[in-house]
Motif scaffolding. Structure first.
Motif, PDB file in Angstrom:
ATOM      1  N   UNK A 115       0.806  -1.235  -0.182  1.00 56.57           N
ATOM      2  CA  UNK A 115      -0.045  -0.040   0.245  1.00 56.57           C
ATOM      3  C   UNK A 115       0.906   1.311  -0.020  1.00 56.57           C
ATOM      4  N   UNK A 116       0.938   2.088  -1.067  1.00 55.91           N
ATOM      5  CA  UNK A 116       1.634   3.205  -1.295  1.00 55.91           C
ATOM      6  C   UNK A 116       0.778   4.489  -1.475  1.00 55.91           C
ATOM      7  N   UNK A 117       1.137   5.708  -1.152  1.00 54.51           N
ATOM      8  CA  UNK A 117       0.336   6.785  -0.973  1.00 54.51           C
ATOM      9  C   UNK A 117       1.067   7.509  -2.223  1.00 54.51           C
ATOM     10  N   UNK A 118       0.295   7.811  -3.379  1.00 57.48           N
ATOM     11  CA  UNK A 118       0.982   8.732  -4.589  1.00 57.48           C
ATOM     12  C   UNK A 118       1.138  10.090  -4.049  1.00 57.48           C
ATOM     13  N   UNK A 119       2.253  10.252  -3.614  1.00 61.83           N
ATOM     14  CA  UNK A 119       2.954  11.406  -3.306  1.00 61.83           C
ATOM     15  C   UNK A 119       4.003  11.787  -4.064  1.00 61.83           C
ATOM     16  N   UNK A 120       3.757  12.632  -5.174  1.00 61.17           N
ATOM     17  CA  UNK A 120       4.937  12.970  -6.084  1.00 61.17           C
ATOM     18  C   UNK A 120       5.535  14.005  -6.131  1.00 61.17           C
ATOM     19  N   UNK A 121       5.333  15.038  -5.093  1.00 62.78           N
ATOM     20  CA  UNK A 121       5.959  16.127  -5.091  1.00 62.78           C
ATOM     21  C   UNK A 121       7.765  15.579  -4.833  1.00 62.78           C
ATOM     22  N   UNK A 122       7.959  14.738  -3.811  1.00 60.88           N
ATOM     23  CA  UNK A 122       9.313  14.287  -3.466  1.00 60.88           C
ATOM     24  C   UNK A 122      10.210  13.712  -4.680  1.00 60.88           C
ATOM     25  N   UNK A 123       9.434  13.169  -5.811  1.00 55.59           N
ATOM     26  CA  UNK A 123       9.756  12.860  -6.861  1.00 55.59           C
ATOM     27  C   UNK A 123      10.290  13.650  -8.174  1.00 55.59           C
ATOM     28  N   UNK A 124       9.829  14.905  -8.020  1.00 56.25           N
ATOM     29  CA  UNK A 124      10.194  15.979  -8.625  1.00 56.25           C
ATOM     30  C   UNK A 124      11.777  15.863  -8.814  1.00 56.25           C
ATOM     31  N   UNK A 125      12.240  15.837 -10.058  1.00 59.34           N
ATOM     32  CA  UNK A 125      13.613  15.760 -10.347  1.00 59.34           C
ATOM     33  C   UNK A 125      14.553  16.824  -9.672  1.00 59.34           C
ATOM     34  N   UNK A 126      14.077  18.201  -9.488  1.00 59.95           N
ATOM     35  CA  UNK A 126      14.846  19.115  -8.609  1.00 59.95           C
ATOM     36  C   UNK A 126      14.952  18.658  -7.278  1.00 59.95           C
TER      37      UNK A 126
END
Length: 332
Positions: A115-126
């Protein structure tokens, strides 16, 4: 699991379509079914279309479920997936409130499903690049940070045109937007120990808060500030939705809204050409989910781990109500 993995998605609205586009560029995944109350949207999303997610899971038995609905349905959908032993990636905000968030995690753990939460901000390349540079010591010992979060879509009688349901949300800016920066701060600097929040509502047509200043103190004693409203665009505009600054005792790292990174006054990193959402962070998030699903590695934003981020949001609202800092030990 055999490749390509058979995925199903619940929710085919604004952000669901962004997630579907990212899935379409992953050869190891095929979205075989979609559920949405608007059956036409579901038909446009996948070969098998359903108005009801329960029927979809019962009939399709996918390898995983992508939940891209509003938070009020997340607990029900995670519970459905758990009943069928189907792994889940679920959009943020995680749940309507703390009790529901905890129940989601408990349901997944009791069923033994990833079970994972789709939190995409930390995956932004910058931010991935900033983490790499901070980790190798480019700024020395971190001493402070700030995020200035901006977007000009909260003004007037019809704000948030892409997601108009924001108008009716009783908790808005921290719950829906600043949770991203809170989680990114945790990614960069570790868990938060206490928080102070000052909030207000500026646009009278909405229910929730639309301006906020958060003062965070991490377990390491590192302080940080997240300051935001949605009445002006950053200057210059860019996908990062504002600037972030990370001070160390040797240098300062500045991430501009454009995604460019400066070490002091020197430009040291430029983002790749934009293809998907905000530096292709949705693709990166979903790729992380699939890689961990196949390898058995732990998700960075597993449901249990993400409770630590959701707790900071809850503590922020408690702080705003009390007018005092709140320790996270009261929530975790």
């Amino acid at each position: 699991m055999q490749l390509p993995l058979r995925g199903a998605i619940a929710g085919c609205g604004y952000f669901g379509r962004i997630q579907l586009e990212a899935w379409s560029r992953m050869p190891e995944v095929r979205i075989v079914a979609a559920a949405d109350p608007d059956i036409e949207r579901a038909r446009q999303a996948a070969p098998a279309a359903y108005a009801d997610a329960a029927e979809m899971l019962e009939r399709e038995r996918p390898d995983f479920l992508d939940i891209a609905t509003r938070p009020d349905s997340h607990l029900e959908l995670v519970s459905l997936a758990a009943a069928h032993r189907i792994p889940v990636i679920c959009q943020k905000p995680m749940a309507r409130d703390w009790a529901e968030a905890v129940r989601m995690v408990e349901a997944a753990e009791a069923a033994g499903i990833p079970f994972m939460i789709h939190e995409n901000w930390r995956f932004q390349p910058w931010y991935r690049e900033a983490a790499r540079r901070i980790g190798r010591g480019d700024i020395g010992r971190p001493v402070a940070y700030w995020f200035h979060v901006r977007q000009r879509d909260g003004l007037g009688p019809a704000p948030y045109p892409r997601q108009p349901y924001f108008v009716e949300m009783p908790r808005l800016l921290i719950y829906e937007t600043l949770v991203h920066q809170i989680d990114t701060a945790r990614f960069l600097f570790g868990d938060v120990a206490r928080i102070y929040a000052d909030i207000r509502r500026v646009n009278p047509v909405i229910r929730g808060e639309d301006q906020a200043t958060l003062v965070l103190r991490h377990a390491s004693e590192l302080p940080g500030v997240i300051e935001s409203h949605r009445f002006a665009d950053p200057v210059p505009k860019g996908p990062a939705m504002g600037d972030a600054c990370f001070d160390g005792d040797e240098a300062t790292l500045l991430v501009r809204a454009t995604g460019e990174i400066f070490l002091g006054e020197t430009l040291v990193w430029t983002p790749p050409p934009e293809q998907g959402y905000k530096g292709d962070s949705v693709l990166a998030t979903q790729r992380h989910f699939i890689e961990c699903l196949l390898s058995g590695r732990q998700f960075e934003t597993s449901g249990r781990e993400y409770l630590k981020t959701f707790a900071v949001v809850e503590a922020a609202y408690e702080s705003a109500a009390r007018g005092a800092a709140v320790a996270l030990s009261a929530w975790l």
